[in-house]
Design a protein around this motif. Structure first.
Motif, short mmCIF file in Angstrom:
data_model
loop_
_atom_site.label_atom_id
_atom_site.label_comp_id
_atom_site.label_asym_id
_atom_site.label_seq_id
_atom_site.Cartn_x
_atom_site.Cartn_y
_atom_site.Cartn_z
N UNK A 127 1.11 -1.11 -0.07
CA UNK A 127 0.16 -0.24 1.07
C UNK A 127 1.14 0.93 -0.21
N UNK B 248 0.46 4.11 -2.94
CA UNK B 248 0.72 5.51 -2.82
C UNK B 248 1.44 6.26 -3.72
N UNK B 249 2.83 5.32 -3.11
CA UNK B 249 4.35 6.71 -3.20
C UNK B 249 3.85 6.63 -5.20
N UNK C 5 1.95 6.56 -7.15
CA UNK C 5 0.96 6.79 -7.53
C UNK C 5 0.88 8.50 -7.97
N UNK C 6 1.12 8.83 -6.70
CA UNK C 6 1.30 10.89 -6.29
C UNK C 6 2.85 10.92 -7.27
N UNK D 227 3.94 9.84 -10.11
CA UNK D 227 3.68 9.48 -11.91
C UNK D 227 3.47 10.67 -12.65
N UNK E 92 -0.66 10.92 -16.28
CA UNK E 92 -2.38 11.12 -14.98
C UNK E 92 -2.73 9.64 -15.14
N UNK F 12 -1.28 7.39 -12.82
CA UNK F 12 -1.63 7.45 -11.86
C UNK F 12 -3.36 7.12 -11.24
N UNK F 13 -3.97 7.00 -12.36
CA UNK F 13 -5.50 6.50 -12.01
C UNK F 13 -5.14 4.91 -11.88
N UNK G 31 -3.50 3.60 -8.57
CA UNK G 31 -4.70 3.80 -7.75
C UNK G 31 -5.45 2.74 -8.06
N UNK H 145 -6.72 0.42 -4.93
CA UNK H 145 -8.24 -0.04 -4.18
C UNK H 145 -8.34 -0.90 -3.58
N UNK I 203 -6.39 -2.12 -0.27
CA UNK I 203 -6.90 -1.53 0.84
C UNK I 203 -8.46 -2.05 0.87
N UNK J 233 -15.37 3.07 -4.62
CA UNK J 233 -14.14 3.62 -5.37
C UNK J 233 -12.99 3.24 -6.63
N UNK K 106 -12.53 9.34 -12.76
CA UNK K 106 -10.98 10.05 -12.79
C UNK K 106 -11.03 10.23 -14.09
#
Lengths: 639, 170, 100
Positions: free
Chosen positions: B14, B18-19, B21-22, B24, B27, B30-31, B34, B38, B41, B61, B69
């Protein structure tokens, strides 16, 4: 409420009505209000006189003006013998001059304004003489000074007139500063400013001293000298005499009322009222006497050579005021007040006659351009002649009795400077007679020296102007008869009347000495008249030759001993320089501008810096928020 | 032991995801990352016996929001994106602040005092199934917030339509 | 057994990573995704609390948070579309009309 409280407030009401409604509604009828008010005050004053003659002394408070801790002042009135004499003088002269002004100021555009100021002045003067505490006296003092400024500068579009008004007020301020300090010292020493407690306790302080700037000064001397400062300013004694001749820029009724009969005598009234204080200080009395004597000599010598009709009479006023102070200074307060009372009549009469002459000559003031007016204006000539006889001290007329009493009491009194001031006074009597009759001969006798148009306009003044002249003339003749001295078989009623208030100094001398003194003053008076007759009627070319021979002396006298120039150099020019360069240049331009402009510019600078925080980029705001959260969490953690 | 291993795997992935994701440039990438995040999670929720929440996480989500998105990413012009500067201002400052906050929060963990246990133990939930237990609570005690939530969704629907509408040319 | 504070540390880490992404990235969509990341981190901590306290209220709150996050994502993306139509850019530092 005692009806005597109306005496000052009726003229005040007249002032308010005239100033509010005069311009639009009353216009040419403004005089009815003022004359009605002041005439009614006159009636009330006569009632007060009968009351006091019957032995009553009236002292009442109208309402409390201020009450602060141990300091209480009210508006209150004290009517005793001294006050009632002043009341009669003030209201009589005021009423007659109001009536005279109807004719003199006829057609003037500020007619209502003149009468409103005259009424305000009457109110202030009445408050001054009827006060029963020093603070109300000071209020009246300032009030008359203010009205003097208004009335001298009445023709305010003429620069010389407005300058004269300013000069009068500012020179008065110098004296009033000392006067104010005197009242402070009185309050500090006695704890009250009312007359009754102060004068009754004054004996306890006879030997008291007070520490003033490191020196031990006699308290009574200090108070007396400080109070006398006010008198010097108000009554135009040396060295604060410079405003009175310039005050002749005002209309002639103003000169008659204020600068002859009432305002300038307030100084003498102050000294007489505070006689218990002055009597305890020999130094102060000597100062008063010498100031009076020197001023009267000084002014008389200047008056010898002036050519302006009203200025001569102005210097005569200063000189006669010196006589009154001379009298008070040798302890003869009663004689001083007596002279004040007779002087009011003949001096006011002289001024009003001068106004009449000016009216006929179309405003001309130079006596060298007049001459031979007696056949055109007989009433004016006759009354002015009688007034001049009175001031010269011709026996039987009012001036003789008062002047003689002063000279006798100066000579024979206990004062150490008595004989000296008697000598000066006698010399001044000679000079007074001389210049008064120089004026008469140059103005009314001989050939007319003016222009042809002026000659065509010469006429006698209207009835509203000549009737007050006649009334005052009766006063100038008969006013002295209330106090014919014992020597001549009279009862000296005036002195007896004033005894409870002012004490009664007896002359310590023999009858022979008294006759001698009287004789000398009469001789000296006639000598003056005679010399004037000789120089101006028999040998008219003589004055010009004397002027040439003593040209330096003449120039000094003509330029009033250059006192005005001296003051201008020492006081006026440095003050103006300081005001321009220091106060305007530095304080106003630099400091206050810096403050006034600096505050907005500082705010602007700060806010333009603060503005840069708002970049419009959201993440910057978020970063700051995060930092804030961090700080809060850290603080909470570290507790 | 096994549990800790599982947790360690989830935690590591996780945080790593997350690292990614932020950071890339693209975008769209990134999606995608993500999405994977999820799912992990959701797996963690399952590990915590919250099967209903896990299902909701995947459906709402991963299934709805991320699709949204993706649609918006596809609407924007992305070719130049990849070559331009990626950050606003100086990222070390933000890194510094975030790191400090992380340290602060974890330092506060030491002061944690456990409150009294509630009445929904794992066995109790298992006997009743998680959805039923949640539903019972939701429709009785938390009815009012439930209705408000439905209003919020209504506002979202209307607002989104209004905001994204093109102006009519007339 | 996995102790509670492991879960909480995990949640804090994800939250901080989300915040870092939010404060740093220029692209508005990535910013938005970082917000979603932060919300998820909170969800993790809520669920773990609920598990350890044996209470269902954490789950209820997560339920609502997910709901609101969905609504917020919808509206936020609609706004982004409207913004993109007007400014033709997806970079936040070019959207600074409120500066000064």
């Amino acid at each position: 409420m005692n009806s005597y409280a109306l005496i000052p407030f009726l003229p005040l009401a007249a002032f308010v009505i005239n100033i509010l409604f005069g311009r639009k509604y009353l216009k040419e009828n403004a005089h009815w209000v003022s004359i009605g008010a002041v005439a009614f005050s006159w009636v009330l004053s006569v009632m007060a006189l009968t009351d006091v003659l019957g032995g009553n002394k009236i002292n009442f408070d109208l309402y409390t003006w201020m009450l602060s801790g141990g300091f209480k002042v009210s508006v209150g009135f004290l009517i005793d013998q001294l006050t009632v004499v002043m009341l009669i003088v003030v209201t009589t002269c005021s009423t007659l001059i109001h009536i005279y002004s109807v004719g003199y100021m006829h057609g003037d555009s500020g007619y209502y304004r003149f009468f409103s100021y005259l009424s305000l002045f009457t109110f202030s003067m009445l408050m001054l003489v009827m006060a029963n505490n020093f603070l109300q006296l000071y209020f009246g003092w300032e009030g008359v000074g203010l009205c003097s400024y208004f009335l001298i500068g009445y023709y305010f579009d003429k620069k010389s007139a407005s300058d004269a008004g300013k000069k009068a007020f500012i020179v008065n301020r110098f004296g009033d500063f000392g006067f104010g300090l005197g009242i402070f010292v009185i309050f500090l020493s006695f704890g009250t400013v009312y007359y009754e407690p102060v004068f009754s306790q004054v004996g306890n302080f006879a030997e008291a001293t007070v520490n003033f700037l490191g020196y031990d000064v006699h308290l009574m001397t200090l108070i007396a000298l400080l109070l006398f400062c006010g008198s010097i300013g108000k009554s135009a004694q040396m060295p604060l005499h410079v405003w009175l001749p310039d005050a002749m820029e005002g209309p002639t009724p103003v000169s008659a009322l204020i600068h002859a009969a009432t305002m300038v005598t307030a100084g003498v009234f102050l000294v007489a009222r505070c006689s218990p204080i002055f009597s305890l200080s020999e130094t102060a009395l000597m100062v008063v006497a010498l100031t009076g004597a020197i001023t009267s000599l000084f002014a008389a010598t200047i008056g010898l050579v002036q050519n302006d009709l009203k200025r001569i009479i102005a210097y005569s006023t200063v000189s006669q005021l010196g006589y009154m102070f001379l009298a008070c200074g040798v302890g003869a307060y009663t004689a001083g007040i007596f002279h004040l009372y007779t002087h009011a009549f003949f001096k006011a009469l002289l001024f009003l006659c001068a106004g009449s002459v000016m009216h006929a000559m179309g405003g001309e003031l130079d006596i060298q351009k007049m001459g031979g007016l007696k056949k055109y204006m007989p009433a004016t000539y006759l009354t002015m002649l009688i007034a001049s006889f009175s001031i010269a001290g011709v026996p039987g007329l009012a001036g003789f009795f008062s002047k003689d009493e002063i000279l006798w009491l100066a000579y024979s009194g206990p004062s150490p400077v008595g004989k000296l001031v008697w000598l000066i006074g006698t010399l001044v009597a000679f000079l007074t007679a001389f210049y008064s009759f120089r004026l008469i001969f140059l103005t009314f006798h001989g050939k007319f020296r003016g222009t042809h148009e002026q000659e065509h306009h010469l006429h006698e003044s209207p009835k509203t102007m000549t009737v007050p002249l006649v009334v005052l003339c009766v006063g100038a003749v008969a006013a002295g008869w209330v106090s014919i001295p014992h020597l001549l078989g009279g009862g000296a009623h005036f002195a007896e009347f004033m005894k409870p208030v002012l004490g009664h100094p007896e002359g310590h001398g023999t009858h022979a000495e008294e006759w001698l003194v009287m004789g000398i003053s009469v001789v000296v008076g006639f000598a003056g008249i005679g010399l004037a007759y000789f120089m101006y009627m028999l040998r008219p070319e003589l004055p010009a030759r004397v002027t040439e021979q003593f040209s330096a002396v003449h120039r000094i006298l003509f330029n009033k001993y250059y006192v005005d120039e001296l003051y201008s150099f020492i006081i006026v020019r440095p003050a103006i320089w300081t005001a321009k360069n220091v106060l305007i240049g530095i304080t106003d331009a630099r400091i206050i501008e810096a403050l006034v402009n600096g505050v907005p510019s500082a705010v602007a600078a700060f806010s333009s810096g603060l503005r840069k925080v708002q970049t419009g980029i959201m993440q910057h705001y978020a970063t700051i928020m995060a930092t804030g959260i961090l700080i809060i969490v850290a603080v909470m953690l570290l507790r | 032991m096994l549990q800790q291993l599982f947790f360690g795997y989830y935690a590591f992935i996780i945080i790593g995801l997350s690292l990614i994701v932020v950071t890339r440039k693209n975008p769209g990438h990134s999606v995608m990352w993500m999405l994977l995040l999820f799912f992990h999670i959701a797996g963690l929720y399952l590990f915590l016996n919250a099967e209903f929440i896990a299902a909701i996480q995947v459906i709402v989500y991963a299934g709805a929001i991320l699709v949204l998105f993706l649609f918006v990413v596809l609407l924007l012009n992305l070719r130049e994106e990849i070559t331009l500067r990626q950050t606003v201002g100086s990222w070390p400052a933000a890194f510094f602040i975030s790191a400090l906050l992380f340290i602060a929060v974890t330092a506060a963990l030491g002061a944690y005092v456990q409150g009294p246990a509630g009445k929904y133990s794992i066995d109790a939930i298992r006997s009743e199934t998680h959805a039923k237990a949640l539903g019972k609570l939701l429709y009785t005690e938390y009815l009012f917030p439930f209705e408000i939530a439905s209003l919020i969704l209504l506002v979202a629907v209307v607002g989104a339509v209004v905001l994204a509408k093109r102006k009519l040319r007339s | 057994m996995v102790p509670l504070h492991w879960y909480l540390t995990l949640s804090a880490a994800v939250f901080m990573i989300g915040m870092f992404g939010f404060l740093t990235r220029r692209n508005i969509i990535i910013m938005f995704m970082s917000v979603e990341l932060m919300l998820n981190a909170v969800n993790i901590s809520l669920v773990s609390f609920s598990h350890y306290l044996q209470d269902l209220r954490g789950h209820i709150l997560v339920f609502f948070i997910i709901t609101v996050a969905a609504a917020e994502a919808a509206i936020g993306l609609a706004i982004i579309i409207a913004l993109f139509r007007n400014k033709q850019t997806a970079h936040v530092d070019e959207m600074n009309e409120m500066k000064g």
